[in-house]
Motif scaffolding. Structure first.
Motif, PDB file in Angstrom:
ATOM      1  N   GLU A  91       0.803  -1.218   0.000  1.00 41.79           N
ATOM      2  CA  GLU A  91       0.000   0.000   0.000  1.00 41.79           C
ATOM      3  C   GLU A  91       0.837   1.269   0.000  1.00 41.79           C
ATOM      4  OE1 GLU A  91      -2.949   0.031   2.994  1.00 41.79           O
ATOM      5  OE2 GLU A  91      -3.779  -1.876   2.377  1.00 41.79           O
ATOM      6  N   GLU A  92       1.919   1.258   0.758  1.00 45.30           N
ATOM      7  CA  GLU A  92       2.714   2.483   0.831  1.00 45.30           C
ATOM      8  C   GLU A  92       4.153   2.154   1.192  1.00 45.30           C
ATOM      9  OE1 GLU A  92       2.760   6.792   3.036  1.00 45.30           O
ATOM     10  OE2 GLU A  92       1.053   5.498   3.297  1.00 45.30           O
ATOM     11  N   ARG A  93       5.044   2.868   0.601  1.00 47.32           N
ATOM     12  CA  ARG A  93       6.472   2.806   0.898  1.00 47.32           C
ATOM     13  C   ARG A  93       6.866   4.174   1.440  1.00 47.32           C
ATOM     14  NH1 ARG A  93       8.871  -2.182   0.655  1.00 47.32           N
ATOM     15  NH2 ARG A  93       8.266  -3.249  -1.214  1.00 47.32           N
ATOM     16  N   PRO A  94       7.952   4.224   2.185  1.00 48.79           N
ATOM     17  CA  PRO A  94       8.410   5.549   2.621  1.00 48.79           C
ATOM     18  C   PRO A  94       8.722   6.433   1.417  1.00 48.79           C
ATOM     19  CG  PRO A  94       9.551   3.814   3.808  1.00 48.79           C
ATOM     20  CD  PRO A  94       8.759   3.151   2.712  1.00 48.79           C
ATOM     21  N   THR A  95       8.045   7.564   1.341  1.00 56.18           N
ATOM     22  CA  THR A  95       8.243   8.449   0.195  1.00 56.18           C
ATOM     23  C   THR A  95       9.657   8.995   0.147  1.00 56.18           C
ATOM     24  OG1 THR A  95       7.366  10.312   1.433  1.00 56.18           O
ATOM     25  CG2 THR A  95       5.829   9.092   0.063  1.00 56.18           C
ATOM     26  N   GLU A  96      10.309   9.089   1.304  1.00 52.29           N
ATOM     27  CA  GLU A  96      11.675   9.606   1.322  1.00 52.29           C
ATOM     28  C   GLU A  96      12.603   8.731   0.475  1.00 52.29           C
ATOM     29  OE1 GLU A  96       9.933   9.028   4.163  1.00 52.29           O
ATOM     30  OE2 GLU A  96       9.450  11.088   4.701  1.00 52.29           O
ATOM     31  N   GLU A  97      12.356   7.412   0.467  1.00 54.80           N
ATOM     32  CA  GLU A  97      13.180   6.510  -0.337  1.00 54.80           C
ATOM     33  C   GLU A  97      13.028   6.813  -1.820  1.00 54.80           C
ATOM     34  OE1 GLU A  97      12.352   2.403   0.466  1.00 54.80           O
ATOM     35  OE2 GLU A  97      12.642   2.662   2.620  1.00 54.80           O
ATOM     36  N   ILE A  98      11.816   7.057  -2.255  1.00 56.93           N
ATOM     37  CA  ILE A  98      11.582   7.342  -3.670  1.00 56.93           C
ATOM     38  C   ILE A  98      12.135   8.712  -4.035  1.00 56.93           C
ATOM     39  CG2 ILE A  98       9.796   7.722  -5.413  1.00 56.93           C
ATOM     40  CD1 ILE A  98       8.259   5.435  -4.118  1.00 56.93           C
ATOM     41  N   VAL A  99      11.951   9.687  -3.164  1.00 61.52           N
ATOM     42  CA  VAL A  99      12.500  11.017  -3.421  1.00 61.52           C
ATOM     43  C   VAL A  99      14.021  10.941  -3.507  1.00 61.52           C
ATOM     44  CG1 VAL A  99      12.802  13.335  -2.460  1.00 61.52           C
ATOM     45  CG2 VAL A  99      10.547  12.255  -2.433  1.00 61.52           C
ATOM     46  N   GLU A 100      14.646  10.229  -2.590  1.00 63.10           N
ATOM     47  CA  GLU A 100      16.106  10.086  -2.599  1.00 63.10           C
ATOM     48  C   GLU A 100      16.568   9.335  -3.852  1.00 63.10           C
ATOM     49  OE1 GLU A 100      19.650  11.168  -1.646  1.00 63.10           O
ATOM     50  OE2 GLU A 100      17.908  11.813  -0.499  1.00 63.10           O
ATOM     51  N   PHE A 101      15.828   8.320  -4.262  1.00 62.32           N
ATOM     52  CA  PHE A 101      16.119   7.577  -5.486  1.00 62.32           C
ATOM     53  C   PHE A 101      16.144   8.545  -6.672  1.00 62.32           C
ATOM     54  CE2 PHE A 101      14.765   5.130  -9.192  1.00 62.32           C
ATOM     55  CZ  PHE A 101      15.581   4.005  -9.124  1.00 62.32           C
ATOM     56  N   CYS A 102      15.147   9.418  -6.757  1.00 60.88           N
ATOM     57  CA  CYS A 102      15.079  10.407  -7.840  1.00 60.88           C
ATOM     58  C   CYS A 102      16.194  11.446  -7.715  1.00 60.88           C
ATOM     59  CB  CYS A 102      13.726  11.101  -7.834  1.00 60.88           C
ATOM     60  SG  CYS A 102      12.357  10.028  -8.298  1.00 60.88           S
ATOM     61  N   ARG A 103      16.490  11.844  -6.499  1.00 62.88           N
ATOM     62  CA  ARG A 103      17.511  12.868  -6.265  1.00 62.88           C
ATOM     63  C   ARG A 103      18.884  12.426  -6.778  1.00 62.88           C
ATOM     64  NH1 ARG A 103      16.524  16.765  -1.853  1.00 62.88           N
ATOM     65  NH2 ARG A 103      14.715  15.480  -1.874  1.00 62.88           N
ATOM     66  N   ARG A 104      19.171  11.122  -6.680  1.00 61.94           N
ATOM     67  CA  ARG A 104      20.459  10.607  -7.154  1.00 61.94           C
ATOM     68  C   ARG A 104      20.524  10.538  -8.679  1.00 61.94           C
ATOM     69  NH1 ARG A 104      19.427   6.920  -2.836  1.00 61.94           N
ATOM     70  NH2 ARG A 104      18.831   5.334  -4.356  1.00 61.94           N
ATOM     71  N   ARG A 105      19.378  10.658  -9.360  1.00 67.04           N
ATOM     72  CA  ARG A 105      19.340  10.479 -10.807  1.00 67.04           C
ATOM     73  C   ARG A 105      18.878  11.711 -11.590  1.00 67.04           C
ATOM     74  NH1 ARG A 105      18.651   6.042  -8.054  1.00 67.04           N
ATOM     75  NH2 ARG A 105      19.346   4.028  -8.863  1.00 67.04           N
ATOM     76  N   LEU A 106      18.322  12.683 -10.897  1.00 64.70           N
ATOM     77  CA  LEU A 106      17.753  13.850 -11.566  1.00 64.70           C
ATOM     78  C   LEU A 106      18.279  15.148 -10.962  1.00 64.70           C
ATOM     79  CD1 LEU A 106      14.008  12.706 -11.554  1.00 64.70           C
ATOM     80  CD2 LEU A 106      15.426  12.980 -13.591  1.00 64.70           C
ATOM     81  N   PRO A 107      18.261  16.227 -11.743  1.00 64.05           N
ATOM     82  CA  PRO A 107      18.568  17.535 -11.150  1.00 64.05           C
ATOM     83  C   PRO A 107      17.518  17.876 -10.095  1.00 64.05           C
ATOM     84  CG  PRO A 107      18.218  17.720 -13.541  1.00 64.05           C
ATOM     85  CD  PRO A 107      17.943  16.310 -13.154  1.00 64.05           C
ATOM     86  N   ASN A 108      17.881  18.666  -9.123  1.00 64.35           N
ATOM     87  CA  ASN A 108      17.003  18.971  -7.997  1.00 64.35           C
ATOM     88  C   ASN A 108      15.644  19.525  -8.429  1.00 64.35           C
ATOM     89  OD1 ASN A 108      16.546  19.062  -5.141  1.00 64.35           O
ATOM     90  ND2 ASN A 108      16.716  21.285  -5.297  1.00 64.35           N
ATOM     91  N   TYR A 109      15.623  20.375  -9.454  1.00 65.52           N
ATOM     92  CA  TYR A 109      14.349  20.978  -9.862  1.00 65.52           C
ATOM     93  C   TYR A 109      13.378  19.955 -10.473  1.00 65.52           C
ATOM     94  CZ  TYR A 109      15.793  21.030 -14.787  1.00 65.52           C
ATOM     95  OH  TYR A 109      16.183  20.670 -16.052  1.00 65.52           O
ATOM     96  N   MET A 110      13.874  18.773 -10.844  1.00 73.43           N
ATOM     97  CA  MET A 110      13.021  17.735 -11.431  1.00 73.43           C
ATOM     98  C   MET A 110      12.594  16.665 -10.426  1.00 73.43           C
ATOM     99  SD  MET A 110      14.824  17.226 -15.138  1.00 73.43           S
ATOM    100  CE  MET A 110      13.583  16.117 -15.784  1.00 73.43           C
ATOM    101  N   VAL A 111      13.110  16.724  -9.214  1.00 74.16           N
ATOM    102  CA  VAL A 111      12.765  15.728  -8.192  1.00 74.16           C
ATOM    103  C   VAL A 111      11.332  15.987  -7.722  1.00 74.16           C
ATOM    104  CG1 VAL A 111      13.314  14.868  -5.879  1.00 74.16           C
ATOM    105  CG2 VAL A 111      15.157  15.477  -7.460  1.00 74.16           C
TER     106      VAL A 111
END
Length: 108
Positions: free
Chosen positions: A44-64
Motif C-alpha cells: 500500500e505504501e512505501r516511505p516516500t523519502e526513499e523514492i525522493v532520494e532515489f530520484c535525487r540521485r538520478r535527476l537535477p534537484n528541480y526535477m525531483v
C-alpha cells in the motif's frame, strides 16, 4: 520539466508499479513536480523519502518530485490511459504542503 523523463526514473525504482508526474502551480517557484505512484506487489505504501532520494540521485534537484503521493489505483480513461488532467486537479486541491511534511502525502 519533462514528465516523461521523471516517470522513466520512477519506473526504474523496484517498488514502483505505475507512476504519473504532473506539474502543480507554486507561488514561489512557478511550478513544482508532483508524482503519483502505485507500489508493486500490493504494497500500500512505501516511505516516500526513499523514492525522493532515489530520484535525487538520478535527476537535477528541480526535477525531483515533491511530494510523492501513493494511490491504490491511478485514474484511467476508457482506453486505459492515465488521466493526468484528473491528477493535476488532485495536486491543485492538495494545496501547498508545509516543508517538513513535503514528502508524506497520501491519496486514495
Amino acid at each position: 520539466m519533462c514528465s516523461v523523463e521523471v516517470e522513466s526514473i520512477l519506473y526504474e525504482n523496484p517498488t514502483v508499479n505505475e507512476a504519473a508526474v504532473v506539474a502543480r502551480p507554486d507561488e514561489f517557484l512557478g511550478k513544482t513536480v508532483f508524482a503519483f505512484v502505485r507500489a508493486k506487489g500490493g504494497v500500500e505504501e512505501r516511505p516516500t523519502e526513499e523514492i525522493v532520494e532515489f530520484c535525487r540521485r538520478r535527476l537535477p534537484n528541480y526535477m525531483v518530485p515533491k511530494p510523492v503521493v501513493f494511490m491504490e489505483e491511478l485514474p484511467r480513461n476508457s482506453t486505459c490511459k492515465i488521466e493526468k488532467f484528473t491528477l493535476r486537479d488532485v495536486a491543485k486541491s492538495m494545496g501547498s504542503l508545509p516543508p517538513k511534511h513535503e514528502h508524506v502525502a497520501k491519496a486514495t
